[in-house]
Motif scaffolding. Sequence first.
Motif, PDB file in Angstrom:
ATOM      1  N   LYS A  66       0.849  -1.187   0.000  1.00 15.30           N
ATOM      2  CA  LYS A  66       0.000   0.000   0.000  1.00 15.30           C
ATOM      3  C   LYS A  66       0.885   1.237   0.000  1.00 15.30           C
ATOM      4  N   ILE A  67       0.321   2.300  -0.547  1.00 15.28           N
ATOM      5  CA  ILE A  67       1.044   3.567  -0.561  1.00 15.28           C
ATOM      6  C   ILE A  67       0.401   4.464   0.490  1.00 15.28           C
ATOM      7  N   LYS A  68       1.202   4.812   1.491  1.00 16.31           N
ATOM      8  CA  LYS A  68       0.712   5.668   2.576  1.00 16.31           C
ATOM      9  C   LYS A  68       0.640   7.114   2.095  1.00 16.31           C
ATOM     10  N   GLU A  69      -0.115   7.916   2.810  1.00 15.52           N
ATOM     11  CA  GLU A  69      -0.279   9.327   2.436  1.00 15.52           C
ATOM     12  C   GLU A  69       1.068  10.043   2.390  1.00 15.52           C
ATOM     13  N   SER A  70       1.933   9.780   3.358  1.00 19.80           N
ATOM     14  CA  SER A  70       3.251  10.433   3.379  1.00 19.80           C
ATOM     15  C   SER A  70       4.077  10.016   2.155  1.00 19.80           C
ATOM     16  N   GLU A  71       3.928   8.775   1.731  1.00 15.98           N
ATOM     17  CA  GLU A  71       4.643   8.306   0.542  1.00 15.98           C
ATOM     18  C   GLU A  71       4.083   8.959  -0.720  1.00 15.98           C
ATOM     19  N   TYR A  72       2.765   9.062  -0.789  1.00 12.86           N
ATOM     20  CA  TYR A  72       2.150   9.717  -1.943  1.00 12.86           C
ATOM     21  C   TYR A  72       2.602  11.184  -2.018  1.00 12.86           C
ATOM     22  N   ASP A  73       2.616  11.857  -0.884  1.00 12.79           N
ATOM     23  CA  ASP A  73       3.070  13.256  -0.855  1.00 12.79           C
ATOM     24  C   ASP A  73       4.511  13.372  -1.348  1.00 12.79           C
ATOM     25  N   PHE A  74       5.358  12.418  -0.959  1.00  9.86           N
ATOM     26  CA  PHE A  74       6.741  12.410  -1.430  1.00  9.86           C
ATOM     27  C   PHE A  74       6.784  12.195  -2.941  1.00  9.86           C
ATOM     28  N   LEU A  75       6.005  11.231  -3.435  1.00 12.74           N
ATOM     29  CA  LEU A  75       5.941  10.974  -4.876  1.00 12.74           C
ATOM     30  C   LEU A  75       5.492  12.224  -5.632  1.00 12.74           C
ATOM     31  N   LEU A  76       4.512  12.906  -5.082  1.00  4.78           N
ATOM     32  CA  LEU A  76       4.003  14.122  -5.709  1.00  4.78           C
ATOM     33  C   LEU A  76       5.073  15.213  -5.725  1.00  4.78           C
TER      34      LEU A  76
END
Length: 133
Positions: free
Chosen positions: A23-33
């Motif tokens: 799963k992709i956590k919110e903090s990881e998604y924010d980093f990806l963004l």
Amino acid sequence: MNTYEEKLSILSELIDFARVDYKIKESEYDFLLSVANLLEVKKASLDGLLRKQTQVKKPSSQLDKIVQFHRLLLLMNIDKEQHDKEIERLHNVGLWMGLPPSAISQVLEVMHKYPNKMVPTEVLLNIFKAHYN
């Protein structure tokens, strides 16, 4: 500067890595963004990669390989958790890119000396420089 396809490849590799724990956590998604923004890739394109990824290509230059390794290291530590599966995957990606095994191991070892295990860029570069000399 990277081509658009290379930028998508960079993001795809980061997405693959973020999914190691399924799963992709919110903090990881924010980093990806934030990486997508730095690469000048639109959010819609990033979200498209989350649904259907592009082929991952090895970075061409040593510096690009080290930068991508650093991104992966930062992504691994963004949620303040490290799982054996993530560490093994990071090590294997580093090897796949052709980075020196001893430098990879040293980075994974020294990360524990820094707050949130975020190895400063200069320290990381110095480790790799030492292993290339």
